[in-house]
Scaffold this motif. Structure first.
Motif, PDB file in Angstrom:
ATOM      1  N   PHE A   1      38.406  67.002  23.862  1.00 64.05           N
ATOM      2  CA  PHE A   1      38.541  66.517  22.491  1.00 64.05           C
ATOM      3  C   PHE A   1      39.925  65.919  22.282  1.00 64.05           C
ATOM      4  N   ARG A   2      40.958  66.582  22.793  1.00 69.94           N
ATOM      5  CA  ARG A   2      42.312  66.028  22.686  1.00 69.94           C
ATOM      6  C   ARG A   2      42.407  64.689  23.399  1.00 69.94           C
ATOM      7  N   ALA A   3      41.756  64.588  24.549  1.00 67.12           N
ATOM      8  CA  ALA A   3      41.784  63.326  25.300  1.00 67.12           C
ATOM      9  C   ALA A   3      41.129  62.211  24.492  1.00 67.12           C
ATOM     10  N   GLY A   4      40.042  62.545  23.816  1.00 63.47           N
ATOM     11  CA  GLY A   4      39.367  61.547  22.987  1.00 63.47           C
ATOM     12  C   GLY A   4      40.249  61.083  21.835  1.00 63.47           C
ATOM     13  N   LEU A   5      40.960  62.025  21.215  1.00 64.02           N
ATOM     14  CA  LEU A   5      41.884  61.660  20.138  1.00 64.02           C
ATOM     15  C   LEU A   5      43.004  60.766  20.662  1.00 64.02           C
ATOM     16  N   LYS A   6      43.531  61.120  21.836  1.00 59.95           N
ATOM     17  CA  LYS A   6      44.613  60.323  22.422  1.00 59.95           C
ATOM     18  C   LYS A   6      44.149  58.898  22.697  1.00 59.95           C
ATOM     19  N   ASN A   7      42.957  58.776  23.236  1.00 62.01           N
ATOM     20  CA  ASN A   7      42.428  57.441  23.537  1.00 62.01           C
ATOM     21  C   ASN A   7      42.269  56.610  22.267  1.00 62.01           C
ATOM     22  N   LEU A   8      41.790  57.266  21.203  1.00 64.58           N
ATOM     23  CA  LEU A   8      41.598  56.550  19.940  1.00 64.58           C
ATOM     24  C   LEU A   8      42.945  56.161  19.323  1.00 64.58           C
ATOM     25  N   LEU A   9      43.842  57.127  19.190  1.00 63.64           N
ATOM     26  CA  LEU A   9      45.085  56.868  18.482  1.00 63.64           C
ATOM     27  C   LEU A   9      46.030  55.957  19.258  1.00 63.64           C
TER      28      LEU A   9
END
Length: 215
Positions: free
Chosen positions: A12-20
């Motif tokens: 989930f953190r990786a997904g947030l990083k990719n988005l932001l």
């Protein structure tokens, strides 16, 4: 906007990083997987915004939010959670969270929420906002003068009214847009707080309180 991510789910953190990382004005400056790490990283990095999960190993996100806001009141904290129960939402608000949205929110809703709290505003996802409206609607209703009633949360009172109407757990779940498991947990809490052993006894108390007369 310097952002700290606090969530125990690596993917989930990786997904947030990719988005932001695709947004020019947003920069990920650190990550944490526990409440303790969130407090430590917040103190070390002094971010503008923290995206905070609630359920993490050790210290939970609400307690971490409280401690961070005590020492770094300028840091804006946005709760990202799968939980939408009244207790989680309102406790997060009480300890200083500036927003609360669900993890299944779409990208536009998340980015809007981050920008809103960065500008000093407060923001709540559409589902959470609807729950808040339900909460205050229920809270404004007639309240019996009984200590046992005061122990019930707004959602538990709402479910007790439905129990008094002979609604089953599945019917309550459908009516309130909750899972059957969540309803079962609420019913258990209601029985415990009323100190009764079954739904029929809970129904008798609700009828004695005349809750249906004031719905």
């Amino acid at each position: 906007m310097r952002i700290l991510l606090a969530d125990d789910h690596t993917l989930f953190r990786a997904g947030l990083k990719n988005l932001l990382s695709t947004v020019d004005e947003m920069q990920i400056v650190g990550e944490a997987s526990t409440g303790e790490e969130a407090i430590e990283q917040a103190s070390l990095l002094n971010p503008d915004i923290i995206l905070m999960d609630i359920r993490m190993p050790g210290l939970n996100g609400i307690e971490a939010t409280k401690k961070i806001r005590e020492t770094l009141p300028h840091v804006h904290i946005l709760i990202l959670s799968m939980f939408q129960d009244d207790q989680s939402v309102f406790t997060a608000m009480k300890v200083g969270a500036k927003g609360y949205i669900l993890k299944d929110a779409n990208e536009d809703e998340l980015l809007h929420a981050i920008r809103m709290i960065a500008s000093g505003g407060a923001v709540f996802g559409s589902v959470i906002a609807a729950r808040m409206m339900d909460y205050f609607a229920v809270s404004s209703r007639y309240e019996p003068n009984d200590p046992a009633y005061a122990e019930l949360t707004a959602r538990e009172r709402e479910i007790l009214i439905l129990i008094s109407k002979n609604a089953t757990n599945s019917q309550i779940a459908s009516e309130l847009h909750l899972s059957s498991k969540t309803v079962a947990n609420y019913v258990t809490n209601i029985l415990n707080k009323l100190q009764v052993s079954d739904r029929q006894e809970a129904k008798r108390i609700a009828l004695k309180w005349k809750l249906n007369d004031h719905v």
